[in-house]
Write an enzyme that holds these catalytic residues in place. Structure first.
Site, short mmCIF file in Angstrom:
data_model
loop_
_atom_site.label_atom_id
_atom_site.label_comp_id
_atom_site.label_asym_id
_atom_site.label_seq_id
_atom_site.Cartn_x
_atom_site.Cartn_y
_atom_site.Cartn_z
CB CYS A 78 -9.72 -66.82 50.36
SG CYS A 78 -10.49 -67.37 48.82
CG HIS A 121 -14.31 -64.51 49.54
ND1 HIS A 121 -14.32 -63.79 48.37
CD2 HIS A 121 -13.40 -65.52 49.35
CE1 HIS A 121 -13.46 -64.34 47.50
NE2 HIS A 121 -12.90 -65.38 48.09
#
Length: 341
Positions: free
Chosen positions: A131, A243
């Protein structure tokens, strides 16, 4: 004629997001099947606004009539089932790290290296990157094309959803425990995550880096350019979704803020929100539920000859996992799996 698609790990956080994304993007599927372990079989999962699906047992499912399988059930499940599924004629798009560095398996971010899909037939497996890598390479690609990225130093601030639903539950439960003065229970993370940051994601390697940090380096090289030097420090933060990355790059050609913004401006999947004022940048909260990779805080790095610094944020469950997998499937259909009408 549409496609038959299976989602393996459909009861997990990313699996549920895959189903939502397939529905939202009106993926050309005549049938979507939700698969998980036997203990989850018979349960129900949402398929966006299109209704619910009954979960079927992965171990009992016949993939020979399925066109594409999106895997998000962990590395062990992928290692056991993905080769069998590929051999049955179904193309696997795998979200785990099991096959990312296999030379016969393309590692793909569709905006960055779609041509790599041409090699999918070697094993009928396509790997989805980590990710944190996915959002990084989307931001780096237009800069690399224009200026030649030579070196990348990246510090990540990764949300607990990267550890799945259990990670999100642990943050919630610990936060509540702090407020009511209950004991803090640690199961998913090595230290308390509520009101804390943990400079440790995945296992430690012999050189002192963690496997998450290693992944970012080797995956960026495989996707973008093997000659780019990459070093990462990965940190878990008490954020549920999204994130963030502080990125420091050195380029072969001269670069400044204006030229970097111009290169990034129209790149697919990338949005620049960069105003040197209060609230003139994107944080994880704003990225949650969004498809884009956001870049903010662009400025020249005065410590190197051709240096740039920027802030990068994205929803890790979407572009970092589910969305990228669905985009791979869409690109695969457009280039290689066209069906007769």
């Amino acid at each position: 004629m549409g496609y038959k698609v299976a989602v393996v790990g459909a009861t997990g956080a990313v699996g549920r997001e895959m189903l939502t994304t397939l529905a939202e993007r009106s993926f050309p599927a005549d049938e979507v099947v939700a698969l998980a372990s036997g203990r989850s079989a018979g349960g129900q999962v949402s398929y966006g606004e299109k209704g619910t699906l009954t979960v079927q047992d992965l171990a009992k499912y016949d993939f020979s009539t399925t066109d594409i399988a999106l895997f998000s059930a962990g590395g062990d499940v992928s290692k056991e089932y993905a080769p069998k599924v590929g051999a049955a004629g179904c193309v696997v798009i795998d979200n785990s790290s099991a096959f990312r560095m296999d030379p016969d398996v393309p590692l793909v971010v569709p905006e960055v290296n779609p041509d790599a899909l041409a090699r999918y037939g070697r094993k009928n497996i396509i790997a989805n990157p980590n990710c944190s890598t996915a959002q990084l390479v989307v931001a780096l690609k237009p800069l690399h094309d224009a200026f030649g990225v030579k070196r990348v130093v990246v510090s990540t601030y990764q949300s607990v959803s990267g550890a799945g639903k259990d990670g999100m539950d642990e943050l919630f439960n610990q936060t509540r425990a702090v407020y009511v003065n209950d004991p803090i229970s640690k199961e998913q993370f090595t230290k308390q995550i509520a009101f804390n940051v943990i400079p440790h994601i995945d296992v430690f390697m012999e050189d002192g880096f963690t496997k998450e940090e290693w992944k970012m380096a080797v995956e960026t090289k495989k996707i973008l350019d093997p000659d780019i030097a990459v070093v990462a420090q990965c940190v878990r933060v008490p954020v549920f979704i999204g994130h963030s990355e502080a990125v420091f790059i050195e380029t072969r050609k001269p670069i400044d803020e204006a030229s970097a913004r111009a290169a990034m401006k129209d790149f697919p999947g990338l949005l620049v929100v960069d105003h040197r004022a209060d609230e003139g940048y994107v944080t994880p909260v704003e990225s949650a539920g969004e498809d884009a990779v956001y870049v903010s805080r662009i400025r020249k790095d005065p410590t190197v000859k051709n240096g740039l610094v920027f802030w990068c944020v994205s929803d890790n469950l979407r572009k970092g996992a589910a969305l990228n997998a669905v985009q791979i499937a869409e690109e695969l259909i457009a280039r290689h799996l066209k069906k007769a009408a």
